[in-house]
Design a protein around this motif. Structure first.
Motif, PDB file in Angstrom:
ATOM      1  N   VAL A   1       0.870  -1.184   0.000  1.00  0.00           N
ATOM      2  CA  VAL A   1       0.000   0.000   0.000  1.00  0.00           C
ATOM      3  C   VAL A   1       0.901   1.227   0.000  1.00  0.00           C
ATOM      4  CG1 VAL A   1      -1.777   1.306   1.232  1.00  0.00           C
ATOM      5  CG2 VAL A   1      -1.818  -1.198   1.244  1.00  0.00           C
ATOM      6  N   TYR A   2       0.556   2.216  -0.829  1.00  0.00           N
ATOM      7  CA  TYR A   2       1.389   3.407  -0.975  1.00  0.00           C
ATOM      8  C   TYR A   2       0.586   4.682  -0.705  1.00  0.00           C
ATOM      9  CZ  TYR A   2       4.423   0.182  -3.552  1.00  0.00           C
ATOM     10  OH  TYR A   2       5.201  -0.876  -3.916  1.00  0.00           O
ATOM     11  N   LEU A   3       1.297   5.683  -0.213  1.00  0.00           N
ATOM     12  CA  LEU A   3       0.750   7.035  -0.135  1.00  0.00           C
ATOM     13  C   LEU A   3       1.325   7.807  -1.308  1.00  0.00           C
ATOM     14  CD1 LEU A   3      -0.863   9.257   1.308  1.00  0.00           C
ATOM     15  CD2 LEU A   3       1.198   9.775   2.629  1.00  0.00           C
ATOM     16  N   LEU A   4       0.457   8.332  -2.147  1.00  0.00           N
ATOM     17  CA  LEU A   4       0.853   9.027  -3.375  1.00  0.00           C
ATOM     18  C   LEU A   4       0.556  10.507  -3.238  1.00  0.00           C
ATOM     19  CD1 LEU A   4       1.745   8.678  -6.415  1.00  0.00           C
ATOM     20  CD2 LEU A   4      -0.705   8.461  -6.934  1.00  0.00           C
ATOM     21  N   SER A   5       1.475  11.345  -3.727  1.00  0.00           N
ATOM     22  CA  SER A   5       1.275  12.792  -3.671  1.00  0.00           C
ATOM     23  C   SER A   5       1.956  13.440  -4.854  1.00  0.00           C
ATOM     24  CB  SER A   5       1.851  13.363  -2.363  1.00  0.00           C
ATOM     25  OG  SER A   5       1.755  14.775  -2.327  1.00  0.00           O
ATOM     26  N   ASN A   6       1.491  14.645  -5.202  1.00  0.00           N
ATOM     27  CA  ASN A   6       2.224  15.408  -6.210  1.00  0.00           C
ATOM     28  C   ASN A   6       3.401  16.100  -5.527  1.00  0.00           C
ATOM     29  OD1 ASN A   6       1.236  18.141  -5.270  1.00  0.00           O
ATOM     30  ND2 ASN A   6      -0.723  17.276  -5.913  1.00  0.00           N
ATOM     31  N   LYS A   7       4.382  16.484  -6.314  1.00  0.00           N
ATOM     32  CA  LYS A   7       5.600  17.083  -5.762  1.00  0.00           C
ATOM     33  C   LYS A   7       5.355  18.547  -5.420  1.00  0.00           C
ATOM     34  CE  LYS A   7       8.703  13.850  -8.085  1.00  0.00           C
ATOM     35  NZ  LYS A   7       9.770  13.651  -9.076  1.00  0.00           N
ATOM     36  N   ASN A   8       5.003  18.760  -4.156  1.00  0.00           N
ATOM     37  CA  ASN A   8       4.681  20.094  -3.664  1.00  0.00           C
ATOM     38  C   ASN A   8       5.342  20.255  -2.296  1.00  0.00           C
ATOM     39  OD1 ASN A   8       3.534  22.415  -2.537  1.00  0.00           O
ATOM     40  ND2 ASN A   8       1.535  22.057  -3.487  1.00  0.00           N
ATOM     41  N   ASP A   9       6.368  21.108  -2.227  1.00  0.00           N
ATOM     42  CA  ASP A   9       7.113  21.276  -0.973  1.00  0.00           C
ATOM     43  C   ASP A   9       6.228  21.737   0.174  1.00  0.00           C
ATOM     44  OD1 ASP A   9       9.431  20.481  -2.189  1.00  0.00           O
ATOM     45  OD2 ASP A   9      10.131  22.521  -2.621  1.00  0.00           O
ATOM     46  N   HIS A  10       5.166  22.487  -0.137  1.00  0.00           N
ATOM     47  CA  HIS A  10       4.285  22.992   0.912  1.00  0.00           C
ATOM     48  C   HIS A  10       3.490  21.866   1.574  1.00  0.00           C
ATOM     49  CE1 HIS A  10       5.213  27.129   0.120  1.00  0.00           C
ATOM     50  NE2 HIS A  10       4.815  27.050  -1.141  1.00  0.00           N
ATOM     51  N   LEU A  11       3.375  20.725   0.894  1.00  0.00           N
ATOM     52  CA  LEU A  11       2.614  19.600   1.440  1.00  0.00           C
ATOM     53  C   LEU A  11       3.501  18.578   2.152  1.00  0.00           C
ATOM     54  CD1 LEU A  11       0.192  18.914  -1.547  1.00  0.00           C
ATOM     55  CD2 LEU A  11      -0.364  20.034   0.623  1.00  0.00           C
ATOM     56  N   LYS A  12       4.808  18.822   2.196  1.00  0.00           N
ATOM     57  CA  LYS A  12       5.735  17.835   2.760  1.00  0.00           C
ATOM     58  C   LYS A  12       5.402  17.504   4.213  1.00  0.00           C
ATOM     59  CE  LYS A  12       9.521  15.289   2.623  1.00  0.00           C
ATOM     60  NZ  LYS A  12       9.610  14.837   4.010  1.00  0.00           N
ATOM     61  N   GLY A  13       5.113  18.531   5.014  1.00  0.00           N
ATOM     62  CA  GLY A  13       4.794  18.285   6.416  1.00  0.00           C
ATOM     63  C   GLY A  13       3.536  17.454   6.582  1.00  0.00           C
ATOM     64  N   VAL A  14       2.526  17.733   5.752  1.00  0.00           N
ATOM     65  CA  VAL A  14       1.271  16.979   5.810  1.00  0.00           C
ATOM     66  C   VAL A  14       1.506  15.545   5.337  1.00  0.00           C
ATOM     67  CG1 VAL A  14      -1.108  16.879   5.026  1.00  0.00           C
ATOM     68  CG2 VAL A  14      -0.026  19.098   5.390  1.00  0.00           C
ATOM     69  N   PHE A  15       2.293  15.400   4.270  1.00  0.00           N
ATOM     70  CA  PHE A  15       2.615  14.064   3.750  1.00  0.00           C
ATOM     71  C   PHE A  15       3.261  13.216   4.842  1.00  0.00           C
ATOM     72  CE2 PHE A  15       5.193  10.832   1.770  1.00  0.00           C
ATOM     73  CZ  PHE A  15       4.461  10.416   0.661  1.00  0.00           C
ATOM     74  N   ASP A  16       4.237  13.796   5.539  1.00  0.00           N
ATOM     75  CA  ASP A  16       4.949  13.057   6.595  1.00  0.00           C
ATOM     76  C   ASP A  16       3.999  12.632   7.712  1.00  0.00           C
ATOM     77  OD1 ASP A  16       7.271  13.396   5.176  1.00  0.00           O
ATOM     78  OD2 ASP A  16       7.997  15.075   6.389  1.00  0.00           O
ATOM     79  N   LYS A  17       3.061  13.506   8.052  1.00  0.00           N
ATOM     80  CA  LYS A  17       2.118  13.188   9.127  1.00  0.00           C
ATOM     81  C   LYS A  17       1.175  12.064   8.705  1.00  0.00           C
ATOM     82  CE  LYS A  17      -1.225  15.270  12.297  1.00  0.00           C
ATOM     83  NZ  LYS A  17      -1.880  16.531  12.748  1.00  0.00           N
ATOM     84  N   ILE A  18       0.625  12.158   7.492  1.00  0.00           N
ATOM     85  CA  ILE A  18      -0.270  11.106   6.986  1.00  0.00           C
ATOM     86  C   ILE A  18       0.484   9.779   6.905  1.00  0.00           C
ATOM     87  CG2 ILE A  18      -1.595  10.312   4.989  1.00  0.00           C
ATOM     88  CD1 ILE A  18      -2.261  13.211   4.377  1.00  0.00           C
ATOM     89  N   GLU A  19       1.716   9.843   6.418  1.00  0.00           N
ATOM     90  CA  GLU A  19       2.538   8.636   6.292  1.00  0.00           C
ATOM     91  C   GLU A  19       2.717   7.958   7.653  1.00  0.00           C
ATOM     92  OE1 GLU A  19       6.796   7.556   4.216  1.00  0.00           O
ATOM     93  OE2 GLU A  19       6.651   9.390   5.415  1.00  0.00           O
ATOM     94  N   THR A  20       3.009   8.729   8.676  1.00  0.00           N
ATOM     95  CA  THR A  20       3.211   8.183  10.025  1.00  0.00           C
ATOM     96  C   THR A  20       1.946   7.535  10.558  1.00  0.00           C
ATOM     97  OG1 THR A  20       4.909   9.845  10.538  1.00  0.00           O
ATOM     98  CG2 THR A  20       3.851   8.759  12.407  1.00  0.00           C
ATOM     99  N   ILE A  21       0.800   8.203  10.350  1.00  0.00           N
ATOM    100  CA  ILE A  21      -0.478   7.688  10.849  1.00  0.00           C
ATOM    101  C   ILE A  21      -0.824   6.369  10.171  1.00  0.00           C
ATOM    102  CG2 ILE A  21      -2.970   8.107  10.914  1.00  0.00           C
ATOM    103  CD1 ILE A  21      -2.260  11.137  11.088  1.00  0.00           C
ATOM    104  N   LEU A  22      -0.699   6.319   8.854  1.00  0.00           N
ATOM    105  CA  LEU A  22      -1.107   5.123   8.110  1.00  0.00           C
ATOM    106  C   LEU A  22      -0.133   3.958   8.299  1.00  0.00           C
ATOM    107  CD1 LEU A  22      -2.509   6.688   4.814  1.00  0.00           C
ATOM    108  CD2 LEU A  22      -3.722   6.007   6.887  1.00  0.00           C
ATOM    109  N   LYS A  23       1.132   4.263   8.466  1.00  0.00           N
ATOM    110  CA  LYS A  23       2.097   3.196   8.753  1.00  0.00           C
ATOM    111  C   LYS A  23       1.768   2.525  10.091  1.00  0.00           C
ATOM    112  CE  LYS A  23       6.244   4.353   6.103  1.00  0.00           C
ATOM    113  NZ  LYS A  23       7.686   4.732   6.163  1.00  0.00           N
ATOM    114  N   ALA A  24       1.333   3.323  11.049  1.00  0.00           N
ATOM    115  CA  ALA A  24       0.953   2.761  12.349  1.00  0.00           C
ATOM    116  C   ALA A  24      -0.270   1.864  12.228  1.00  0.00           C
ATOM    117  CB  ALA A  24       0.686   3.908  13.347  1.00  0.00           C
TER     118      ALA A  24
END
Length: 298
Positions: free
Chosen positions: A272-295
Motif C-alpha cells: 500500500v502506498y501514499l501518493l502525492s504530487n511534488k509540492n514542498d508545501h505539502l511535505k509536512g502533511v505528507f509526513d504526518k499522513i505517512e506516520t499515521i497510516l504506517k501505524a
C-alpha cells in the motif's frame, strides 16, 4: 530593547536603497519606514543612511551593521516562514483520494488528525490521474506510481484472506488445511454461503489462481454487497464467508465479530502506498499522513 522589525526594515532599505521601495516590500507606509530607521539609529547611536536625490546611500556604520546581522536575520526569517508554512499546512483543507474499500480501515484514521479533509472515492488509475493533475493532494493506492510530477511512499503490506461468521464450525476445515488436501479444502469452501462486494469476483479468481492454481473458482456468490465494509458487517450478523483484505477485517477479527477462516501462505502480499504530487508545501502533511497510516498497517 531590540525591535526585530527595525532590523527587518533596515535590511529592506539597505537592499533597495530607497525608503519608498522598502515600504512597498514590507507593506507599510513610507513614514513608518522613516520612523523605524530613525529609532534604530537612535538605538545604535549612529547615522545609517544618507539621503540623496533618488533614494539613500548606506553609511560605513550601516555596512558594518548589515554584515553583523544579515545572516542571523535571514535564519530568523527562514524559521518564521517555515513555521507559517507548517501552521498553514496543519489548518488548510487537504484532499485525499482512496478506494471506498479502504476508507474505513485506512483513510478514516486521518479523521481528527487534521481540521479539514475532503475525501473522494476512486480506484488506483483514477486516483493516480487526479494526483498527477494536481486535482487532489494525496491518494492511498495499492499500486506504485513514480513519475516526474508525483512520488509515493510504501506504507505497509496487506493480503487477501477468507473470513467468516463466528457461527461457522471450522474444525474439519482446519484439519483439511493441516493435511494439505487441496481438493477437499476447495470442496469445503464451495459448500459455504459466500458474500462478495463485486459481482465479477475478480479478487476471488485471483485468490483461486494463487492458492489452487485454477482460473475459474466454482463458487457462486449468494449475496453481492457493493461495499467491502458493509459486506463484512453483514457477514458478522449472518452466516457465511467472504474474501477480504486483512486490514479491512482486522477490527472485526479483534472484536470477535468475525473469525479467520484461512490466511493462505500461497496468497502473496500487496503493498500500500501514499501518493502525492511534488509540492514542498505539502511535505509536512505528507509526513504526518505517512506516520499515521504506517501505524495502522503495522
Amino acid at each position: 530593547m531590540v525591535n526585530l522589525e527595525w532590523y527587518r526594515t533596515f535590511k529592506s532599505v539597505y537592499k533597495n536603497g530607497n525608503f519608498s521601495l522598502a515600504a512597498q516590500e514590507l507593506f507599510i507606509s513610507q513614514p513608518a519606514v522613516s520612523q523605524q530607521i530613525a529609532m534604530l539609529e537612535a538605538h545604535v547611536g549612529y547615522k545609517l543612511f544618507n539621503r540623496k536625490s533618488k533614494g539613500v546611500d548606506p553609511t560605513e556604520y550601516a555596512k558594518l551593521l548589515n554584515n553583523l546581522i544579515i545572516d542571523a536575520l535571514d535564519r530568523l526569517e527562514n524559521v518564521e516562514n517555515g513555521f507559517r508554512a507548517k501552521a498553514f499546512n496543519a489548518n488548510r483543507l487537504i484532499t485525499v483520494g482512496v478506494s471506498k474499500d479502504f476508507y474505513s480501515s485506512l483513510a478514516s484514521a486521518l479523521v481528527g488528525q487534521f481540521d479539514y479533509i475532503d475525501f473522494s472515492f476512486h480506484e488506483n488509475e483514477a486516483l493516480f490521474e487526479l494526483v498527477n493533475a494536481k486535482k487532489i493532494d494525496f491518494a492511498i493506492v495499492n499500486q506504485q506510481y513514480d513519475t516526474f510530477d508525483t512520488f509515493s511512499s510504501k506504507l505497509g503490506m496487506i493480503k487477501q484472506v477468507i473470513v467468516g461468521s463466528t457461527a461457522i464450525d471450522q474444525k474439519q476445515f482446519k484439519s483439511l488445511i493441516k493435511a494439505a488436501d487441496n481438493e477437499a479444502i476447495e470442496h469445503w469452501l464451495n459448500e459455504q454461503i459466500w458474500f462478495t462486494h463485486d459481482a465479477g469476483i475478480p479478487h476471488v479468481k485471483l485468490f483461486w489462481l494463487h492458492v489452487f492454481d485454477k482460473k475459474r473458482p466454482a463458487i457462486i456468490p449468494n449475496y453481492i454487497i457493493p461495499s467491502e465494509f458493509k459486506m463484512l458487517s453483514t457477514i458478522a450478523k449472518s452466516t457465511g464467508v467472504g474474501l477480504t483484505w486483512n486490514c479491512n477485517a482486522k477490527s472485526f477479527l479483534d472484536s470477535g465479530m468475525l473469525q479467520m477462516i484461512w490466511d493462505s501462505e500461497k496468497m502473496p502480499e500487496t503493498a500500500v502506498y501514499l501518493l502525492s504530487n511534488k509540492n514542498d508545501h505539502l511535505k509536512g502533511v505528507f509526513d504526518k499522513i505517512e506516520t499515521i497510516l504506517k501505524a495502522v498497517l503495522k
